[in-house]
Design a protein around this motif. Structure first.
Motif, PDB file in Angstrom:
ATOM      1  N   PHE A  95      17.590 -27.202 -35.374  1.00 29.34           N
ATOM      2  CA  PHE A  95      17.942 -27.175 -36.226  1.00 29.34           C
ATOM      3  C   PHE A  95      19.310 -27.053 -36.939  1.00 29.34           C
ATOM      4  O   PHE A  95      19.079 -25.799 -37.895  1.00 29.34           O
ATOM      5  N   ASP A  96      20.360 -26.905 -35.976  1.00 27.01           N
ATOM      6  CA  ASP A  96      21.199 -25.459 -36.719  1.00 27.01           C
ATOM      7  C   ASP A  96      22.096 -26.437 -37.506  1.00 27.01           C
ATOM      8  O   ASP A  96      22.665 -27.291 -37.582  1.00 27.01           O
TER       9      ASP A  96
ATOM     10  N   PHE B 184      21.582 -26.783 -40.769  1.00 26.26           N
ATOM     11  CA  PHE B 184      20.672 -28.534 -41.018  1.00 26.26           C
ATOM     12  C   PHE B 184      21.805 -29.111 -42.033  1.00 26.26           C
ATOM     13  O   PHE B 184      22.413 -29.053 -43.065  1.00 26.26           O
TER      14      PHE B 184
ATOM     15  N   HIS C  71      19.374 -33.972 -38.996  1.00 35.86           N
ATOM     16  CA  HIS C  71      17.852 -33.375 -39.834  1.00 35.86           C
ATOM     17  C   HIS C  71      16.690 -33.954 -40.689  1.00 35.86           C
ATOM     18  O   HIS C  71      15.964 -34.547 -40.141  1.00 35.86           O
TER      19      HIS C  71
ATOM     20  N   VAL D 243      10.589 -24.896 -34.257  1.00 31.66           N
ATOM     21  CA  VAL D 243      12.047 -24.670 -34.780  1.00 31.66           C
ATOM     22  C   VAL D 243      12.823 -23.349 -32.985  1.00 31.66           C
ATOM     23  O   VAL D 243      11.338 -22.771 -33.542  1.00 31.66           O
TER      24      VAL D 243
ATOM     25  N   ASP E 240      16.105 -18.127 -31.125  1.00 33.72           N
ATOM     26  CA  ASP E 240      17.928 -18.069 -30.639  1.00 33.72           C
ATOM     27  C   ASP E 240      17.895 -17.462 -29.280  1.00 33.72           C
ATOM     28  O   ASP E 240      18.380 -17.833 -28.891  1.00 33.72           O
TER      29      ASP E 240
ATOM     30  N   THR F 127      24.289 -20.564 -31.584  1.00 36.24           N
ATOM     31  CA  THR F 127      24.363 -21.740 -32.861  1.00 36.24           C
ATOM     32  C   THR F 127      24.881 -20.559 -34.446  1.00 36.24           C
ATOM     33  O   THR F 127      25.279 -19.736 -33.651  1.00 36.24           O
TER      34      THR F 127
ATOM     35  N   MET G 245      23.766 -20.514 -37.360  1.00 35.37           N
ATOM     36  CA  MET G 245      23.511 -20.034 -37.696  1.00 35.37           C
ATOM     37  C   MET G 245      22.079 -19.641 -36.833  1.00 35.37           C
ATOM     38  O   MET G 245      21.630 -19.583 -35.888  1.00 35.37           O
TER      39      MET G 245
ATOM     40  N   GLU H 228      18.292 -17.794 -36.370  1.00 34.82           N
ATOM     41  CA  GLU H 228      16.621 -18.435 -36.326  1.00 34.82           C
ATOM     42  C   GLU H 228      15.874 -18.041 -37.408  1.00 34.82           C
ATOM     43  O   GLU H 228      15.237 -18.680 -37.472  1.00 34.82           O
TER      44      GLU H 228
ATOM     45  N   GLU I 121      18.024 -18.141 -40.645  1.00 35.53           N
ATOM     46  CA  GLU I 121      17.797 -19.001 -41.430  1.00 35.53           C
ATOM     47  C   GLU I 121      17.519 -19.998 -41.069  1.00 35.53           C
ATOM     48  O   GLU I 121      17.825 -20.745 -41.610  1.00 35.53           O
ATOM     49  N   ARG I 122      17.755 -21.000 -40.014  1.00 37.70           N
ATOM     50  CA  ARG I 122      17.271 -22.129 -39.396  1.00 37.70           C
ATOM     51  C   ARG I 122      16.237 -22.138 -39.500  1.00 37.70           C
ATOM     52  O   ARG I 122      14.719 -23.405 -39.895  1.00 37.70           O
TER      53      ARG I 122
ATOM     54  N   THR J 165      25.518 -31.322 -35.680  1.00 34.71           N
ATOM     55  CA  THR J 165      25.701 -30.820 -36.238  1.00 34.71           C
ATOM     56  C   THR J 165      27.268 -30.315 -34.971  1.00 34.71           C
ATOM     57  O   THR J 165      28.130 -29.563 -35.538  1.00 34.71           O
TER      58      THR J 165
END
Length: 369
Positions: free
Chosen positions: A82-83, A85, A89, A109, A112, A122, A124, A126, A128-129, A199
């Motif tokens: 879910f990078d 978003f 998604h 989720v 990182d 990524t 974002m 972890e 932030e995700r 993504t």
């Protein structure tokens, strides 16, 4: 791990640290295990009250499709990175939420470290995700630091009934399909991917239009050092921005000039049409006045007749009276000469009554002499 999520790094919005501390201080104890709804973000799994100790029995596919009791929802698990978003998604999670009439959606989720190891870097981080998934309306529970491969222990710990994912084999970690054992156990519930958005597609757009986005962020106040842009490229981007501004101005002038020419053409067409109408009216009026059978010809004819009638004398009638038959001319009395009676005051002066007959007689006498 801290329950408070790390805010998004942005120049436009910065969360106050005191607000974060306040949020952390307000979270005392565990959150009741229930569906939170749409007014609050979804809770993390490690923040919920532990489930009761009674053994967990999975729900079959037929029972799940018929609908379960309200207090026993079907627990569906969906995992991913879910990078960045996006709507793809969200659509996948919506499908997972709508698989059964009564569904409790759990989303895992990956961290990182695990993502960078098996998939790559990524955009974002972890936290932030995690926070992005918490604020998706279809999610009821979030599992942080989710495993890459689902073990039976993990499934039993979170009391999972079905695992939702698209049906395309997902090869990773030395396996042709990491969901193979889930499919064999009858716990797999397929969803459909949203074509045209991912993504990787978004990152490809950014890399392809790197200069555009670098110039964009330079204009928004980011420094060349923050963007990892060299001094020469920074100057080049500023120059390109000035050139683009000039081009935009020229384009605006061209568009305005085209609009002006179009308006002039429309007005000229209107003027020509009005001129044609007025010219027709003028020509019609001119012909009515000066044409062969116009009003001016009739006026001239009438005027000519009146002039001829005014300057031509009338003929005398054939039976005009003779000199003897005419009435006597009127007489004029001279004040100092009276032929019949002298003035009483002046005996030497006499007054005469002179008439036209007398004048004629005198003329006759002169002729005789």
């Amino acid at each position: 791990m801290e329950s408070a999520s790390v805010p998004l790094q942005s120049r436009k919005r910065k969360r106050d640290a005191s607000n974060v501390d306040k949020e952390v201080g307000e979270k005392i104890g565990k959150i009741p295990r229930c569906t939170v709804g749409l007014k609050h973000p979804a809770p993390f799994a490690d923040e919920l009250v532990p489930a009761n100790a009674q053994p967990y029995e999975r729900v079959s596919m037929d029972e799940a499709k018929r609908g379960t009791r309200p207090e026993r929802p079907v627990r569906v698990y969906a995992d991913g990175i879910f990078d960045v978003f996006h709507s793809g998604h969200a659509r996948a999670l919506m499908q997972a939420k709508c698989l059964f009439p009564n569904t409790h959606l759990i989303v895992g989720v990956c961290s990182d470290d695990l993502t960078h190891k098996f998939k790559g870097f990524t955009v974002m981080n972890e936290d932030e995700r995690y926070d992005a998934i918490r604020h998706c309306r279809y999610v009821d529970e979030v599992v942080r630091n989710a495993p890459w491969t689902l073990s039976p222990e993990f499934l039993a710990k979170h009391r999972i009934d079905f695992v939702a994912h698209d049906d395309i084999p997902y090869s990773s970690a030395g396996s042709d399909d990491v969901y193979k054992h889930i499919k064999e156990a009858g716990m797999f519930a397929p969803t459909q991917r949203t074509e045209g958005i991912s993504t990787s597609d978004i990152i490809t757009r950014i890399v392809r239009d790197y200069d555009v986005y670098a110039r964009r962020n330079l204009q928004r106040g980011y420094t060349a050092k923050e963007l990892n842009v060299s001094f020469i490229n920074e100057k080049k981007y500023h120059l390109q921005e000035r050139v683009d501004k000039v081009k935009r101005k020229v384009r605006d002038v061209e568009e305005k000039s085209k609009e002006f020419v179009q308006k002039v053409e429309e007005k000229s067409i209107d003027l020509i049409q009005k001129w044609e109408e007025k010219s027709r009216e003028f020509i019609g009026n001119f012909l009515q006045m000066f044409g062969p059978e116009g009003a001016l010809k009739h006026m001239l004819k009438e005027g000519k007749g009146r002039m001829l009638q005014a300057i031509s004398p009338r003929q005398s009638p054939s039976s005009s009276p003779t000199r003897e038959e005419r009435s006597p001319s009127p007489t004029f009395r001279l004040p100092f000469f009276n032929k019949t009676s002298p003035s009483p005051h002046h005996s030497g002066a006499r007054g005469y009554l002179i008439s036209e007959d007398d004048d004629n007689e005198d003329d006759d006498d002169d002729d005789d002499n």
